[in-house]
Design a protein around this motif. Structure first.
Motif, mmCIF file in Angstrom:
data_model
loop_
_atom_site.group_PDB
_atom_site.id
_atom_site.type_symbol
_atom_site.label_atom_id
_atom_site.label_comp_id
_atom_site.label_asym_id
_atom_site.label_seq_id
_atom_site.Cartn_x
_atom_site.Cartn_y
_atom_site.Cartn_z
ATOM 1 N N ASP A 84 -7.138 14.213 7.348
ATOM 2 C CA ASP A 84 -6.790 12.803 7.568
ATOM 3 C C ASP A 84 -5.308 12.573 7.807
ATOM 4 O O ASP A 84 -4.738 11.575 7.354
ATOM 5 C CB ASP A 84 -7.258 11.963 6.370
ATOM 6 C CG ASP A 84 -6.641 12.415 5.047
ATOM 7 O OD1 ASP A 84 -5.788 13.345 5.066
ATOM 8 O OD2 ASP A 84 -7.002 11.852 4.001
ATOM 9 N N VAL A 100 -0.012 8.677 9.927
ATOM 10 C CA VAL A 100 -1.111 8.302 9.045
ATOM 11 C C VAL A 100 -1.404 9.462 8.106
ATOM 12 O O VAL A 100 -1.499 10.619 8.537
ATOM 13 C CB VAL A 100 -2.391 7.957 9.836
ATOM 14 C CG1 VAL A 100 -3.543 7.633 8.883
ATOM 15 C CG2 VAL A 100 -2.137 6.795 10.785
ATOM 16 N N GLY A 102 -4.227 9.713 5.134
ATOM 17 C CA GLY A 102 -5.259 9.011 4.380
ATOM 18 C C GLY A 102 -5.272 7.538 4.755
ATOM 19 O O GLY A 102 -5.389 7.172 5.917
ATOM 20 N N THR A 103 -5.119 6.679 3.776
ATOM 21 C CA THR A 103 -5.105 5.234 4.038
ATOM 22 C C THR A 103 -3.687 4.682 4.147
ATOM 23 O O THR A 103 -3.511 3.510 4.464
ATOM 24 C CB THR A 103 -5.835 4.472 2.915
ATOM 25 O OG1 THR A 103 -5.165 4.705 1.666
ATOM 26 C CG2 THR A 103 -7.282 4.930 2.804
ATOM 27 N N ARG A 104 -2.686 5.506 3.898
ATOM 28 C CA ARG A 104 -1.292 5.080 4.004
ATOM 29 C C ARG A 104 -0.740 5.421 5.380
ATOM 30 O O ARG A 104 -1.071 6.438 5.969
ATOM 31 C CB ARG A 104 -0.429 5.737 2.918
ATOM 32 C CG ARG A 104 -0.880 5.431 1.497
ATOM 33 C CD ARG A 104 -0.784 3.947 1.205
ATOM 34 N NE ARG A 104 0.592 3.458 1.322
ATOM 35 C CZ ARG A 104 0.924 2.177 1.326
ATOM 36 N NH1 ARG A 104 -0.016 1.240 1.260
ATOM 37 N NH2 ARG A 104 2.196 1.816 1.419
ATOM 38 N N ASP A 119 -0.790 -0.372 4.524
ATOM 39 C CA ASP A 119 -2.086 0.152 4.087
ATOM 40 C C ASP A 119 -3.067 -0.032 5.239
ATOM 41 O O ASP A 119 -3.343 -1.156 5.657
ATOM 42 C CB ASP A 119 -2.565 -0.611 2.848
ATOM 43 C CG ASP A 119 -3.837 -0.018 2.248
ATOM 44 O OD1 ASP A 119 -4.607 0.638 2.993
ATOM 45 O OD2 ASP A 119 -4.071 -0.213 1.051
ATOM 46 N N VAL A 120 -3.594 1.077 5.767
ATOM 47 C CA VAL A 120 -4.520 1.025 6.905
ATOM 48 C C VAL A 120 -5.717 0.137 6.597
ATOM 49 O O VAL A 120 -6.201 -0.599 7.465
ATOM 50 C CB VAL A 120 -4.984 2.446 7.274
ATOM 51 C CG1 VAL A 120 -6.088 2.395 8.327
ATOM 52 C CG2 VAL A 120 -3.814 3.283 7.775
ATOM 53 N N GLN A 121 -6.191 0.160 5.359
ATOM 54 C CA GLN A 121 -7.386 -0.588 4.994
ATOM 55 C C GLN A 121 -7.183 -2.097 5.063
ATOM 56 O O GLN A 121 -8.155 -2.854 5.158
ATOM 57 C CB GLN A 121 -7.821 -0.212 3.566
ATOM 58 C CG GLN A 121 -8.215 1.247 3.406
ATOM 59 C CD GLN A 121 -9.423 1.615 4.258
ATOM 60 O OE1 GLN A 121 -10.400 0.864 4.318
ATOM 61 N NE2 GLN A 121 -9.369 2.755 4.917
ATOM 62 N N LYS A 122 -5.931 -2.543 5.070
ATOM 63 C CA LYS A 122 -5.657 -3.975 5.062
ATOM 64 C C LYS A 122 -5.344 -4.534 6.446
ATOM 65 O O LYS A 122 -5.055 -5.724 6.572
ATOM 66 C CB LYS A 122 -4.501 -4.273 4.100
ATOM 67 C CG LYS A 122 -4.862 -3.974 2.643
ATOM 68 C CD LYS A 122 -3.707 -4.298 1.711
ATOM 69 C CE LYS A 122 -4.073 -4.028 0.261
ATOM 70 N NZ LYS A 122 -2.958 -4.324 -0.662
ATOM 71 N N LYS A 127 -7.183 -0.068 11.166
ATOM 72 C CA LYS A 127 -8.281 0.583 10.457
ATOM 73 C C LYS A 127 -9.357 1.049 11.424
ATOM 74 O O LYS A 127 -9.850 2.181 11.330
ATOM 75 C CB LYS A 127 -8.889 -0.382 9.440
ATOM 76 C CG LYS A 127 -10.070 0.208 8.678
ATOM 77 C CD LYS A 127 -10.658 -0.820 7.714
ATOM 78 C CE LYS A 127 -11.880 -0.252 7.013
ATOM 79 N NZ LYS A 127 -12.507 -1.248 6.101
ATOM 80 N N GLU A 131 -10.241 4.957 11.970
ATOM 81 C CA GLU A 131 -11.620 5.384 11.689
ATOM 82 C C GLU A 131 -12.211 6.111 12.890
ATOM 83 O O GLU A 131 -12.943 7.094 12.741
ATOM 84 C CB GLU A 131 -12.478 4.174 11.327
ATOM 85 C CG GLU A 131 -12.239 3.647 9.926
ATOM 86 C CD GLU A 131 -13.105 2.442 9.626
ATOM 87 O OE1 GLU A 131 -13.696 1.871 10.583
ATOM 88 O OE2 GLU A 131 -13.192 2.058 8.447
#
Length: 220
Positions: A84, A100, A102-104, A119-122, A127, A131
């Motif tokens: 990742d 990138v 992980g999610t950071r 934060d990628v998730q936000k 995102k 993905e």
């Protein structure tokens, strides 16, 4: 996220195609002559994917626009490490890029020391693209086949055409063309065609496989 950044991110899909086991993708039943070509190319690409841990390369990016006589040319470098970690940087003429892990993630335009961490998730757009890249790396074909129609554009050297199915990507991208080397060992070039006819061509060079990468390269 700017349109230019979207195109930079979209181009990350392409190196993943080099290693994803595309042989599992559905084949059009009305193209019997293409089927053997697809099977051979996909199986050889898949064979290269099994043990791969890292990829790094240089690239030249050419932006062709109906508004310009000559293409806009930029260059940079790319790196990927399973499972990742991504690095994409434009070095000339104007520095810009993102990392990138992980999610950071972090992104910058100009001075990398002034990069923005997020934060990628936000961030929904970031995102979705991240993905997509990791889905190629995992060879998650149920996920991928909901988003692209993949066909063979040329036999040898093999070139694949990808038509996006998602409404988000269709806003920007008409189709992608991925051209492989004669021995299927690497991607030679990528074209990202926009809806209005403009397109970006990315040529990869100095490709290194499973070479050690700097430990801090992927620090967001």
């Amino acid at each position: 996220m700017t349109r230019r950044t979207f195109l930079y991110l979209s181009s990350l899909i392409i190196p993943m195609l080099l290693w994803a086991a595309l042989g599992f993708a559905a084949e059009p039943k009305d193209e019997p002559e293409k089927r053997d070509v697809r099977s051979e190319a996909f199986s050889r690409i898949a064979a290269a994917a099994t043990a791969l841990r890292t990829i790094s390369s240089g690239f030249t990016q050419e932006k062709y626009s109906s508004m310009l006589k000559d293409p806009l040319v930029s260059s940079g470098r790319f790196a990927y490490e399973k499972p990742d970690r991504l690095y994409w940087e434009i070095t000339k003429p104007s520095p810009a890029g993102f990392v990138v892990r992980g999610t950071r993630a972090k992104r910058w335009e100009g001075d990398v020391n002034k990069a923005e961490t997020f934060d990628v998730q936000k961030e929904p757009v970031a995102k979705a693209i991240v993905e997509q890249v990791f889905a190629w790396a995992r060879a998650d074909f149920p996920w991928l086949e909901k988003r692209y129609r993949i066909t063979v554009a040329e036999d040898r050297p093999t070139a694949l055409k990808l038509n996006p199915l998602s409404s988000q990507e269709k806003k920007y991208v008409s189709h992608l063309i991925i051209a492989f080397s004669k021995d299927w060992s690497h991607v030679r070039s990528v074209e990202i065609h926009e809806k209005g006819g403009d397109y970006v061509r990315i040529k990869f060079s100095h490709i290194l496989l499973d070479e050690p990468l700097p430990h801090d390269l992927f620090n967001p």
